[in-house]
Design an enzyme around this catalytic site. Structure first.
Site, mmCIF file in Angstrom:
data_model
loop_
_atom_site.group_PDB
_atom_site.id
_atom_site.type_symbol
_atom_site.label_atom_id
_atom_site.label_comp_id
_atom_site.label_asym_id
_atom_site.label_seq_id
_atom_site.Cartn_x
_atom_site.Cartn_y
_atom_site.Cartn_z
ATOM 1 N N ASN A 1 0.813 -1.216 0.000
ATOM 2 C CA ASN A 1 0.000 0.000 0.000
ATOM 3 C C ASN A 1 0.846 1.265 0.000
ATOM 4 O OD1 ASN A 1 -2.506 -1.162 -0.123
ATOM 5 N ND2 ASN A 1 -2.657 -1.437 2.099
ATOM 6 N N HIS A 2 0.395 2.237 -0.729
ATOM 7 C CA HIS A 2 0.971 3.578 -0.666
ATOM 8 C C HIS A 2 0.210 4.358 0.405
ATOM 9 C CE1 HIS A 2 2.758 3.679 -5.014
ATOM 10 N NE2 HIS A 2 2.960 2.515 -4.404
ATOM 11 N N PRO A 3 0.822 5.423 0.934
ATOM 12 C CA PRO A 3 0.083 6.250 1.899
ATOM 13 C C PRO A 3 -1.186 6.801 1.231
ATOM 14 C CG PRO A 3 2.383 6.961 1.695
ATOM 15 C CD PRO A 3 2.153 5.937 0.642
#
Ligand code: COA
Length: 210
Positions: A83-85
């Protein structure tokens, strides 16, 4: 005939496409139970590189796989590092490129969902995808190309995208009994002696073997 040694690299005579994972995985964040195997005609020793994705030490999430789990070619365990922020306006991972002022990528910033836990006697079909933090119950079946984004109850059959329970393999009272018997925790000799009843579906016979 006894069970093979769970540390055998290639337990099927004449076929190098299947490996007991315990014999090929040495990773501090991956636990695998006895007899769980991965089958891949391209070489099962690449299990960690090909099937366990975005698994970063700094996040520390674990992949825990029970005993007697069968994993088909190209199944994917997507870990929390995928996941990316997502809390800010941009999801672009500036910190990865060392850009000054970018918020550091921490497990919290990535929406950590915890460990991935696969129960015992689970069958994971070809190219199935298991999302971060998912628990798959004992005895479950994950169909080919299923995209599992919610926990899977014991003995459920999950197919499709999003992965949906299409049936439970046995009535609830039988599932309760199977979860109490836990044949996978028996001594290997006892399992070997009772392969017939474990592979059949006669609960009286299994009960008698306990
Ligand atoms: C999940 C599976 C075990 C279900 O088998 P089954 O119990 O015989 O189930 P059915 O064929 O009766 O299917 C039940 C329903 O799920 C659907 N379905 C089954 N497998 C599916 C899949 N992989 N993806 C999407 N839908 C699927 C069927 O179309 C059916 O839908 P319907 O009730 O609307 O008609 C099987 O389809 C499967 O995916 N096996 C994995 C095979 C594999 O990857 N092997 C790798 C080598 S070990």
């Amino acid at each position: 005939m006894p069970l093979p040694d769970p540390l055998t690299r290639h337990p099927i005579p004449g076929w190098k496409g299947t490996a007991f994972l315990k014999a090929i995985i040495d990773h501090p964040l991956i636990d695998v139970g006895d007899y769980s195997y991965y089958d891949d005609s391209r070489g099962p020793e690449h299990f960690v590189a090909r099937c366990v994705r975005y698994h970063f030490d700094f996040i520390g999430d674990r992949l825990i796989i029970g005993k007697f789990v069968a994993i088909a070619q190209a199944a994917q365990f997507i870990m929390n590092g995928a996941n990316h922020p997502m809390g800010g306006f941009s999801t672009f991972p500036f910190a990865m490129f060392g850009v000054e002022g970018a918020p550091p990528v921490t497990p919290g910033a990535l929406g950590h969902r915890g460990d991935t836990v696969i129960g015992n006697d689970v069958w994971i079909g070809r190219e199935a995808v298991i999302m971060p933090g998912i628990s798959v119950g004992d005895g479950a079946i994950i169909g080919t190309r299923a995209q599992v984004s919610r926990d899977v109850p014991p003995y459920a059959v999950v197919v499709g995208n999003p992965g949906t329970v299409v049936k439970t393999r046995f009535p609830p009272e039988i599932v309760t009994e199977l979860l109490a018997i836990r044949w996978w925790d028996w001594e290997p000799e006892k399992i070997a002696r009772n392969i017939g009843v474990i592979s059949a579906a006669d609960i009286d016979a299994l009960r008698a073997a306990v």
